[in-house]
Design a protein around this motif. Structure first.
Motif, PDB file in Angstrom:
ATOM      1  N   ASP A 184      22.832  -8.751 -32.415  1.00  0.00           N
ATOM      2  CA  ASP A 184      21.644  -8.881 -31.567  1.00  0.00           C
ATOM      3  C   ASP A 184      21.140  -7.478 -31.206  1.00  0.00           C
ATOM      4  O   ASP A 184      21.797  -6.748 -30.472  1.00  0.00           O
ATOM      5  N   LYS A 185      19.983  -7.122 -31.726  1.00  0.00           N
ATOM      6  CA  LYS A 185      19.453  -5.768 -31.514  1.00  0.00           C
ATOM      7  C   LYS A 185      19.219  -5.451 -30.042  1.00  0.00           C
ATOM      8  O   LYS A 185      19.345  -4.299 -29.630  1.00  0.00           O
ATOM      9  N   SER A 186      18.891  -6.442 -29.235  1.00  0.00           N
ATOM     10  CA  SER A 186      18.675  -6.162 -27.810  1.00  0.00           C
ATOM     11  C   SER A 186      19.972  -5.682 -27.160  1.00  0.00           C
ATOM     12  O   SER A 186      19.947  -4.858 -26.244  1.00  0.00           O
ATOM     13  N   TYR A 202      20.323  -1.981 -28.009  1.00  0.00           N
ATOM     14  CA  TYR A 202      19.438  -1.152 -27.195  1.00  0.00           C
ATOM     15  C   TYR A 202      20.005  -0.946 -25.795  1.00  0.00           C
ATOM     16  O   TYR A 202      19.874   0.132 -25.220  1.00  0.00           O
ATOM     17  N   LYS A 203      20.674  -1.975 -25.254  1.00  0.00           N
ATOM     18  CA  LYS A 203      21.292  -1.824 -23.934  1.00  0.00           C
ATOM     19  C   LYS A 203      22.411  -0.790 -23.978  1.00  0.00           C
ATOM     20  O   LYS A 203      22.596  -0.012 -23.056  1.00  0.00           O
TER      21      LYS A 203
END
Length: 80
Positions: free
Chosen positions: A13-15, A18-19
């Motif tokens: 999950d790319k999100s 990013y976190k």
């Protein structure tokens, strides 16, 4: 095996990525250990993220490992 699947699913999950790579850093290095990681699959991990510049390319690179990893060694690798 289930823990590994959970870990891989988290990083798919790319999100989530990013976190992990976002946020403030000191001297271009950001370190999160154990409970400083808000997401369950990473609660028992250490994460070291560094900014990098390679000519006209800029980005971040990170290492995820056990909480008891040799942070000084990991940071020295990322600063090279």
């Amino acid at each position: 095996i289930e823990r590994a699947k959970e870990f891989i699913k988290f990083f798919d999950d790319k999100s989530n990525l990013y976190k992990i790579i976002g946020g403030s850093s000191q001297d271009g290095i950001n370190i999160k250990i154990g409970d400083e990681n808000e997401d369950e699959p990473l609660k028992n991990c250490g994460i070291v993220v560094s900014d990098y510049d390679a000519g006209d390319m800029h980005g971040k690179i990170g290492i995820v490992g056990p909480m008891r990893m040799d942070y000084a060694k990991v940071i020295s690798y990322l600063k090279k």
